[in-house]
Design a protein around this motif. Structure first.
Motif, PDB file in Angstrom:
ATOM      1  N   LYS A 135     -13.767   7.710  -6.102  1.00  0.00           N
ATOM      2  CA  LYS A 135     -13.596   6.221  -5.402  1.00  0.00           C
ATOM      3  C   LYS A 135     -13.065   6.511  -3.945  1.00  0.00           C
ATOM      4  O   LYS A 135     -12.040   7.162  -3.655  1.00  0.00           O
ATOM      5  N   ILE A 136     -13.602   5.973  -2.671  1.00  0.00           N
ATOM      6  CA  ILE A 136     -13.507   6.018  -1.598  1.00  0.00           C
ATOM      7  C   ILE A 136     -13.695   4.630  -1.032  1.00  0.00           C
ATOM      8  O   ILE A 136     -14.390   3.870  -1.322  1.00  0.00           O
ATOM      9  N   SER A 137     -12.627   4.254  -0.015  1.00  0.00           N
ATOM     10  CA  SER A 137     -12.607   2.732   0.521  1.00  0.00           C
ATOM     11  C   SER A 137     -13.940   2.443   1.232  1.00  0.00           C
ATOM     12  O   SER A 137     -14.444   3.208   2.156  1.00  0.00           O
ATOM     13  N   PRO A 138     -14.614   1.457   0.787  1.00  0.00           N
ATOM     14  CA  PRO A 138     -15.865   0.969   1.454  1.00  0.00           C
ATOM     15  C   PRO A 138     -15.706   0.709   2.836  1.00  0.00           C
ATOM     16  O   PRO A 138     -16.276   0.817   3.794  1.00  0.00           O
ATOM     17  N   VAL A 139     -14.353   0.139   3.289  1.00  0.00           N
ATOM     18  CA  VAL A 139     -14.134   0.015   4.549  1.00  0.00           C
ATOM     19  C   VAL A 139     -14.146   1.256   5.358  1.00  0.00           C
ATOM     20  O   VAL A 139     -14.746   1.106   6.635  1.00  0.00           O
ATOM     21  N   LEU A 140     -13.589   2.214   5.013  1.00  0.00           N
ATOM     22  CA  LEU A 140     -13.466   3.417   5.706  1.00  0.00           C
ATOM     23  C   LEU A 140     -15.188   4.023   5.693  1.00  0.00           C
ATOM     24  O   LEU A 140     -15.565   4.377   6.871  1.00  0.00           O
TER      25      LEU A 140
END
Length: 453
Positions: free
Chosen positions: A285-290
């Motif tokens: 899981k990685i930030s969608p914003v990033l």
């Protein structure tokens, strides 16, 4: 037991497998459709075939913009399984009319009809992925669906062209009809109904549909991370349209290369997008914003030196642009799945599909304008426009703060106004009138896991 790679773990869900198979067959059919249409347009219009196809693409985008929000509203109220089967069977009948076309206007009429039903199928399919998958499978399923879309975008036209050369231009549309039939059978084999709420089946009146459209659009623009991602999709569309519209002129004209090299360049763009989709399915899981921020930057910067490079440079730049395109689009879909309750997702995905295609409807003419006014610097100036918009969006949304927002879900709260349930509304609100509100509720990990299961 042998474990699948992480990006293929969505295939452990048998319901998603059948849904994914239907989408894959549908994409093969789309390749047959558009290759057949290009050949048919040339057969009827000769050198004006490009104008015919441009008109067909415009009709396609307009159908998506106008009808996708309606499709999303309907998808939240009916059995999605029946809706997807109906769209497939309708397109099967329509595409089988293409072998009998003798005039250009008939192409326009059939393309519009086809994409009316495509506008209902695509957002319904997208919204159904979170419905049939658990949270731990969701991101991999969305990424796999995107990777398949990109990969068939590369391989599909070549396959379709080979089939057309073997069986003939007009006969290819009958094969296309068979793909829609097979896809509808795959969806029919899904168990039970695909309803977001089997206990709530409301009559789909005009006022109810308009309210549902407002709900989907409101959710897009009320949620800061989703609103930010939607703004970045405009930037990605500007760059993407520049690539799709003007690459052929640069390769065939400026570089004086042939069709083969043009195919390589566009394949590089698709391959970059495919690799990025597979990568998103493999990572934790990685930030969608990033991710969306990186994607918008990559696809925009890739255009900056494009007017100065040779074939090798263009292959590299377009592969980077393809990565950027996926890093914007896939995390946006994941963000909607993560921040919108299942019972509202059809409306939100429908609204998102319409708005994202509206960006492309704006970007295609801009790409044509850029090459007309700046034929030797069109990529450069388009990149500057994208970078300026990226700076404006960054300053307006402050994406560094978006990851600090509370975790939760947008959902629809239904109630009646009576003596026991009073709220402050406008003076025109009728007591005992049944209606709904869109709310954002914080959600704990335990609650999320319970809902996902």
């Amino acid at each position: 037991m042998k474990h699948r790679p992480r990006w293929l773990q969505g295939l452990e869900n048998p319901i998603f497998v059948r849904l994914y198979l239907a989408q894959t067959i549908n994409l093969v059919g789309d390749s047959l459709t558009w290759v057949g249409l290009a050949l048919l347009a040339f057969e009827l219009a000769g050198e004006q075939a490009g104008t015919v196809l441009a008109g067909a693409l415009t009709l396609r985008v307009m159908a998506f913009v106008v009808l996708s929000p309606i499709a999303g509203a309907i998808a939240d109220r009916v059995d999605r399984k029946r809706l997807m089967i109906a769209t497939h069977l309708a397109r099967m009948g329509i595409v089988c009319l293409l072998p009998f076309v003798t005039q250009v206007w008939q192409i326009y009429a059939i393309v519009l009809s086809l994409n009316v039903f495509s506008a209902f199928f695509t957002p319904t399919y997208t919204a159904t992925i979170p419905l049939v998958t658990k949270e731990k499978e969701r991101s991999q399923a969305i990424a796999l669906s995107s990777a398949t879309y990109q990969l068939l975008g590369i391989l599909g036209p070549g396959l379709a062209g080979s089939i057309a050369a073997f069986i003939g231009t007009r006969q290819i549309f009958f094969l296309d009809g068979i793909t829609f039939l097979v896809a509808s059978i795959s969806i029919f084999r899904l168990p039970g109904e695909l309803m977001v709420d089997r206990d709530r089946k409301t009559t789909q009146t005009v006022s109810r549909t308009l309210q549902d459209i407002r709900t989907g659009t409101s959710c897009l623009f009320l949620d800061p991370p989703i609103r930010y991602a939607l703004a970045l999709q405009l930037i990605a569309a500007i760059a993407g349209a520049e690539i799709l519209v003007n690459t052929v002129g640069y390769v065939r004209g400026t570089l004086s290369l042939d069709k083969l090299e043009y195919g390589w360049v566009m394949a590089a763009f698709g391959m970059g997008a495919t690799v990025a989709s597979v990568g998103l399915g493999n990572i934790q899981k990685i930030s969608p914003v990033l991710l969306t921020s990186i994607g918008a930057f990559l696809i925009t910067v890739a255009l900056l030196p494009a007017n100065l490079v040779n074939l090798s440079g263009l292959l590299l730049l377009w592969a980077i642009a393809g990565v950027g395109q996926t890093l914007v689009n896939v995390p946006t879909q994941t963000a909607i799945a993560d921040r919108v309750a299942v019972e509202v997702q059809g409306r939100v995905y429908g609204a998102h599909f319409a708005w994202s295609h509206l960006w492309w409807g704006f970007s295609y003419p801009l790409a044509g304008c850029m090459v007309s006014h700046f034929p030797n610097q069109n990529f450069f100036y388009s990149s500057l426009i994208g970078l300026a918009l990226l700076a404006i969006v960054y300053l307006a949304f402050k994406p560094r703060n978006l990851d600090d927002l509370e975790d939760g879900l947008w959902h629809e709260h239904h109630h009646r106004h009576d003596e026991q349930h009073m709220h402050i509304h406008s003076p025109n609100t009728i007591i005992q009138d049944s209606h709904s509100h869109l709310h954002f509720h914080s959600i704990t990990q335990a609650t999320r896991s319970s809902q996902a299961s």
